[in-house]
Write an enzyme that holds these catalytic residues in place. Sequence first.
Site, PDB file in Angstrom:
ATOM      1  N   GLU A 288       4.213  -7.904   2.954  1.00 47.42           N
ATOM      2  CA  GLU A 288       4.314  -9.075   4.034  1.00 47.42           C
ATOM      3  C   GLU A 288       4.024  -8.260   5.251  1.00 47.42           C
ATOM      4  O   GLU A 288       3.207  -8.900   6.259  1.00 47.42           O
ATOM      5  CB  GLU A 288       5.953  -9.282   4.162  1.00 47.42           C
ATOM      6  CG  GLU A 288       6.586  -9.897   2.780  1.00 47.42           C
ATOM      7  CD  GLU A 288       6.923  -8.966   1.711  1.00 47.42           C
ATOM      8  OE1 GLU A 288       6.457  -8.121   1.486  1.00 47.42           O
ATOM      9  OE2 GLU A 288       8.167  -9.160   1.162  1.00 47.42           O
TER      10      GLU A 288
ATOM     11  N   ILE B 290       0.771  -1.059  -0.023  1.00 46.27           N
ATOM     12  CA  ILE B 290       0.242  -0.219   0.029  1.00 46.27           C
ATOM     13  C   ILE B 290       0.862   1.094  -0.109  1.00 46.27           C
ATOM     14  O   ILE B 290       1.623   1.381   0.989  1.00 46.27           O
ATOM     15  CB  ILE B 290      -1.009  -0.116   1.348  1.00 46.27           C
ATOM     16  CG1 ILE B 290      -1.745  -1.148   1.414  1.00 46.27           C
ATOM     17  CG2 ILE B 290      -1.617   1.302   1.238  1.00 46.27           C
ATOM     18  CD1 ILE B 290      -2.571  -1.467   2.474  1.00 46.27           C
TER      19      ILE B 290
ATOM     20  N   SER C  28       3.087  10.551   0.195  1.00 44.70           N
ATOM     21  CA  SER C  28       4.323  10.946   0.839  1.00 44.70           C
ATOM     22  C   SER C  28       5.450   9.998   0.748  1.00 44.70           C
ATOM     23  O   SER C  28       6.594  10.098   1.649  1.00 44.70           O
ATOM     24  CB  SER C  28       4.045  11.534   2.224  1.00 44.70           C
ATOM     25  OG  SER C  28       4.837  12.020   3.068  1.00 44.70           O
ATOM     26  N   TYR C  29       5.194   8.956  -0.123  1.00 46.32           N
ATOM     27  CA  TYR C  29       6.318   7.742  -0.287  1.00 46.32           C
ATOM     28  C   TYR C  29       6.791   6.827   1.020  1.00 46.32           C
ATOM     29  O   TYR C  29       6.617   5.689   1.223  1.00 46.32           O
ATOM     30  CB  TYR C  29       7.490   8.238  -0.900  1.00 46.32           C
ATOM     31  CG  TYR C  29       7.411   8.538  -2.347  1.00 46.32           C
ATOM     32  CD1 TYR C  29       6.019   9.114  -2.790  1.00 46.32           C
ATOM     33  CD2 TYR C  29       8.568   9.042  -3.179  1.00 46.32           C
ATOM     34  CE1 TYR C  29       5.938   9.484  -4.277  1.00 46.32           C
ATOM     35  CE2 TYR C  29       8.117   9.228  -4.470  1.00 46.32           C
ATOM     36  CZ  TYR C  29       6.902   9.440  -4.802  1.00 46.32           C
ATOM     37  OH  TYR C  29       6.770   9.894  -6.307  1.00 46.32           O
TER      38      TYR C  29
ATOM     39  N   CYS D 291      10.983  -6.327   5.971  1.00 45.56           N
ATOM     40  CA  CYS D 291      10.210  -7.221   6.158  1.00 45.56           C
ATOM     41  C   CYS D 291      10.696  -8.410   6.455  1.00 45.56           C
ATOM     42  O   CYS D 291      10.281  -9.100   7.406  1.00 45.56           O
ATOM     43  CB  CYS D 291       9.391  -7.544   4.661  1.00 45.56           C
ATOM     44  SG  CYS D 291       8.412  -6.276   4.278  1.00 45.56           S
TER      45      CYS D 291
ATOM     46  N   CYS E  61      12.228  -7.678   1.438  1.00 43.12           N
ATOM     47  CA  CYS E  61      13.002  -6.685   1.625  1.00 43.12           C
ATOM     48  C   CYS E  61      13.515  -6.737   2.997  1.00 43.12           C
ATOM     49  O   CYS E  61      12.938  -7.400   3.837  1.00 43.12           O
ATOM     50  CB  CYS E  61      12.397  -5.133   1.392  1.00 43.12           C
ATOM     51  SG  CYS E  61      11.465  -4.615   2.918  1.00 43.12           S
TER      52      CYS E  61
ATOM     53  N   ASN F 278       2.055   5.408  -0.766  1.00 40.88           N
ATOM     54  CA  ASN F 278       1.585   6.661  -0.061  1.00 40.88           C
ATOM     55  C   ASN F 278       2.251   7.683  -0.929  1.00 40.88           C
ATOM     56  O   ASN F 278       3.308   7.766  -1.295  1.00 40.88           O
ATOM     57  CB  ASN F 278       1.579   6.835   1.273  1.00 40.88           C
ATOM     58  CG  ASN F 278       1.204   7.715   1.718  1.00 40.88           C
ATOM     59  OD1 ASN F 278       1.621   8.961   1.894  1.00 40.88           O
ATOM     60  ND2 ASN F 278      -0.066   7.795   2.652  1.00 40.88           N
TER      61      ASN F 278
HETATM   62  N1  THU Z   1       7.623  -4.237  -1.684  1.00 39.48           N
HETATM   63  C1  THU Z   1       6.990  -5.137  -0.773  1.00 39.48           C
HETATM   64  O1  THU Z   1       5.664  -5.044  -0.916  1.00 39.48           O
HETATM   65  N2  THU Z   1       7.703  -6.042  -0.231  1.00 39.48           N
HETATM   66  C2  THU Z   1       8.755  -6.096  -0.526  1.00 39.48           C
HETATM   67  O2  THU Z   1       9.404  -6.965   0.257  1.00 39.48           O
HETATM   68  C3  THU Z   1       9.663  -5.364  -1.388  1.00 39.48           C
HETATM   69  C4  THU Z   1       8.904  -4.012  -1.875  1.00 39.48           C
HETATM   70  C5  THU Z   1       6.732  -2.888  -2.377  1.00 39.48           C
HETATM   71  C6  THU Z   1       6.923  -1.608  -1.635  1.00 39.48           C
HETATM   72  C7  THU Z   1       6.808  -0.674  -2.697  1.00 39.48           C
HETATM   73  O3  THU Z   1       5.229  -0.595  -2.823  1.00 39.48           O
HETATM   74  C8  THU Z   1       7.240  -1.599  -4.067  1.00 39.48           C
HETATM   75  O4  THU Z   1       7.339  -3.145  -3.522  1.00 39.48           O
HETATM   76  C9  THU Z   1       8.517  -1.103  -4.644  1.00 39.48           C
HETATM   77  O5  THU Z   1       9.419  -1.159  -3.790  1.00 39.48           O
END
Ligand code: THU
Length: 129
Positions: free
Chosen positions: A55, A43, A47-48, A88, A85, A45
């Site tokens: 996850e 999700i 505002s990044y 997460c 990432c 935003n």
């Molecule tokens: N993103 C995830 O949802 N999970 C991860 O583990 C890696 C990154 C999302 C965050 C952002 O919305 C998009 O992928 C690009 O970074």
Amino acid sequence: MDKNLLIRKALEAKEKAYTPYSGFKVGAALITKSGKIYTGCNIENASYTPTICAERTAIAKAVSDGEREIVAIAVTGDSEWTYPCGVCRQVIREFGKDAIVIVAKSEEEYREYKLSELLPHSFGPEDLK
Ligand code: THU
């Protein structure tokens, strides 16, 4: 534990992703020790920085429902192999020291890891005891 079901749920959750800025969709589905499944999508935003990953959306849903132990989590995203990432991985660690992480392309094509392989020598709740 039905890995294919978890992957299917992650693929479905990915379709709900709110990604007007990156256009990169991610879906996740986790199963808890009590057998409940929770899904999440990323999700974003305007505002990044408040963006939340798929996850962590799933984990927040599980924990706020009273769950405390993740047995396995499946992740799927728009790159060929979308891995969780670093943030997460740490949040999975909090509730799933021994969790299985399934990185899925499809129900047929997936890779499976222990969280401890993706986040070795980790810091966790036990350190603060
Ligand atoms: N993103 C995830 O949802 N999970 C991860 O583990 C890696 C990154 C999302 C965050 C952002 O919305 C998009 O992928 C690009 O970074």
